[in-house]
Motif scaffolding. Structure first.
Motif, PDB file in Angstrom:
ATOM      1  N   ASP A 239       0.826  -1.212   0.000  1.00 54.57           N
ATOM      2  CA  ASP A 239       0.000   0.000   0.000  1.00 54.57           C
ATOM      3  C   ASP A 239       0.854   1.254   0.000  1.00 54.57           C
ATOM      4  OD1 ASP A 239      -2.671   0.656  -0.222  1.00 54.57           O
ATOM      5  OD2 ASP A 239      -3.044   0.753   1.924  1.00 54.57           O
ATOM      6  N   LEU A 240       1.958   1.203   0.703  1.00 54.86           N
ATOM      7  CA  LEU A 240       2.826   2.363   0.850  1.00 54.86           C
ATOM      8  C   LEU A 240       3.599   2.677  -0.430  1.00 54.86           C
ATOM      9  CD1 LEU A 240       3.485   4.357   3.101  1.00 54.86           C
ATOM     10  CD2 LEU A 240       5.288   2.794   3.871  1.00 54.86           C
ATOM     11  N   ALA A 241       3.677   1.711  -1.338  1.00 56.17           N
ATOM     12  CA  ALA A 241       4.467   1.887  -2.557  1.00 56.17           C
ATOM     13  C   ALA A 241       3.937   2.993  -3.452  1.00 56.17           C
ATOM     14  CB  ALA A 241       4.517   0.570  -3.331  1.00 56.17           C
ATOM     15  N   TRP A 242       2.616   3.221  -3.442  1.00 53.09           N
ATOM     16  CA  TRP A 242       2.045   4.307  -4.258  1.00 53.09           C
ATOM     17  C   TRP A 242       2.468   5.657  -3.699  1.00 53.09           C
ATOM     18  CZ3 TRP A 242       1.217   1.798  -8.217  1.00 53.09           C
ATOM     19  CH2 TRP A 242       0.300   2.124  -9.210  1.00 53.09           C
ATOM     20  N   LEU A 243       2.432   5.779  -2.376  1.00 50.79           N
ATOM     21  CA  LEU A 243       2.820   7.030  -1.727  1.00 50.79           C
ATOM     22  C   LEU A 243       4.298   7.327  -1.964  1.00 50.79           C
ATOM     23  CD1 LEU A 243       1.592   9.265   0.076  1.00 50.79           C
ATOM     24  CD2 LEU A 243       2.367   7.937   2.058  1.00 50.79           C
ATOM     25  N   ALA A 244       5.098   6.298  -2.079  1.00 54.76           N
ATOM     26  CA  ALA A 244       6.538   6.477  -2.254  1.00 54.76           C
ATOM     27  C   ALA A 244       6.874   7.202  -3.549  1.00 54.76           C
ATOM     28  CB  ALA A 244       7.236   5.119  -2.222  1.00 54.76           C
ATOM     29  N   ARG A 245       5.980   7.175  -4.513  1.00 58.20           N
ATOM     30  CA  ARG A 245       6.270   7.857  -5.776  1.00 58.20           C
ATOM     31  C   ARG A 245       5.345   9.054  -6.007  1.00 58.20           C
ATOM     32  NH1 ARG A 245       3.395   3.372  -9.062  1.00 58.20           N
ATOM     33  NH2 ARG A 245       1.628   4.473  -9.965  1.00 58.20           N
ATOM     34  N   ASP A 246       4.718   9.541  -4.954  1.00 57.75           N
ATOM     35  CA  ASP A 246       3.818  10.683  -5.096  1.00 57.75           C
ATOM     36  C   ASP A 246       4.584  11.912  -5.569  1.00 57.75           C
ATOM     37  OD1 ASP A 246       1.416  12.109  -4.958  1.00 57.75           O
ATOM     38  OD2 ASP A 246       0.866  11.142  -3.081  1.00 57.75           O
ATOM     39  N   ARG A 247       3.870  12.814  -6.276  1.00 56.71           N
ATOM     40  CA  ARG A 247       4.458  14.045  -6.828  1.00 56.71           C
ATOM     41  C   ARG A 247       5.706  13.720  -7.637  1.00 56.71           C
ATOM     42  NH1 ARG A 247       3.070  18.757  -2.385  1.00 56.71           N
ATOM     43  NH2 ARG A 247       1.607  17.542  -1.149  1.00 56.71           N
TER      44      ARG A 247
END
Length: 313
Positions: A239-247
């Protein structure tokens, strides 16, 4: 305007916004065009059935859903979401019902077969992207702690292992396509990373599945609430992998992007007590899979940016 449920009131016709028509047509082809053609009649029926008065369609709404600001029969504000049902969205209602407003938008009514949700009204123009990145990341990680809960017994959600297994098969087939020629080494690395991750994962949490700053909106009863889940059950690092590439575009434009991406992985893993190597592995797989998918539908700019991010890891 009278309520769409009033006796004798003319049916309300709401046409899909241009952005929705463009993305659904590009991604879903003929099936998408058929769904778009039926969408105004379906929306009118939902307005009548749930006794809703439409205010306006959000032009910037969802990529595969129409978002309508409405008033209910008592005049209260709400949101009608009518989305294309697919393997990623068909359990959105079940996740929202399980969270019951704790960390996520509250579900008021649902017709899952039609992809229709009636939701509490949030502030659509105020997402975590309105905050500076450090503050947005703090708010995002705090919200994830509330969302990551055990699923109920007999839950309907797809496991991360099963879902990514399907994606891995598609990715392996796309590897042979001309558009993927320059990405084959990355694809091989991503497939190997995914195989190792699912072989020894022991966690089982309800996951948002599409968690990033744009999917967290300001609310009235809580400062920030998640929207638009594509729920899965599995380990938190996925789940955290999407946040890791935010912006990502901003990240790519700054000096030292590679080092900054790696620092972000470390920071997020430490903040949420997730294994760094597992977060790196899922970030790699999800970026490569999404990047190659974009290439397959003609989104070369987005695809190449995602693959560049994957190469930094």
């Amino acid at each position: 305007m009278g309520s769409a449920g009033d006796d004798g009131a003319a049916p309300v016709r709401l046409d899909p916004p241009e952005r929705l028509s463009r993305t659904v047509t590009a991604w879903e082809g003929e099936a998408g065009r058929a769904w778009l053609a039926a969408l105004p009649d379906l929306t009118a029926e939902l307005l009548r059935r749930w006794r809703l008065t439409p205010e306006r369609v959000l032009a910037a709404g969802g990529q595969i859903s129409m978002i309508v600001l409405v008033r209910d029969a008592e005049g209260g504000p709400a949101v009608l979401k009518v989305g294309l049902v697919n393997r990623e969205t068909d359990q959105e209602h079940a996740a929202l019902a399980h969270w019951d407003g704790h960390g996520a938008v509250r579900l008021l009514a649902a017709d899952p077969g039609q992809g229709a949700l009636l939701l509490e009204r949030l502030h659509a123009d105020e997402s975590l992207r309105s905050l500076a990145e450090p503050r947005a990341m703090l708010e995002a990680t705090d919200l994830l702690r509330r969302l990551w809960v055990p699923p109920a017994a007999g839950h309907p959600f797809t496991s991360v292992a099963d879902f990514t297994g399907e994606l891995a098969e598609l990715l392996a087939r796309r590897r042979a396509e001309p558009y993927a020629a320059d990405a084959r080494a990355l694809i091989d690395e991503a497939l190997a990373a995914r195989a190792g991750l699912v072989a020894d994962s022991a966690e089982s949490f309800l996951l948002h599945g599409d968690f990033h700053h744009g999917n967290v909106l300001a609310g009235d009863r809580m400062p920030w609430l998640a929207i638009d889940p594509k729920p899965k059950v599995g380990e938190r690092a996925y789940d955290l992998a999407w946040l890791a590439r935010d912006r990502l575009a901003t990240l790519a434009a700054q000096p030292g992007s590679r080092a900054a991406a790696r620092r972000r992985i470390t920071s997020l893993a430490d903040a949420l007590e997730v294994d760094r190597d597992r977060l790196r592995g899922w970030s790699l797989f999800r970026a490569v899979e999404a990047g190659v998918w974009y290439l397959s539908v003609g989104g070369r700019e987005d695809g190449e940016l995602l693959l560049e991010f994957a190469s930094w890891l």
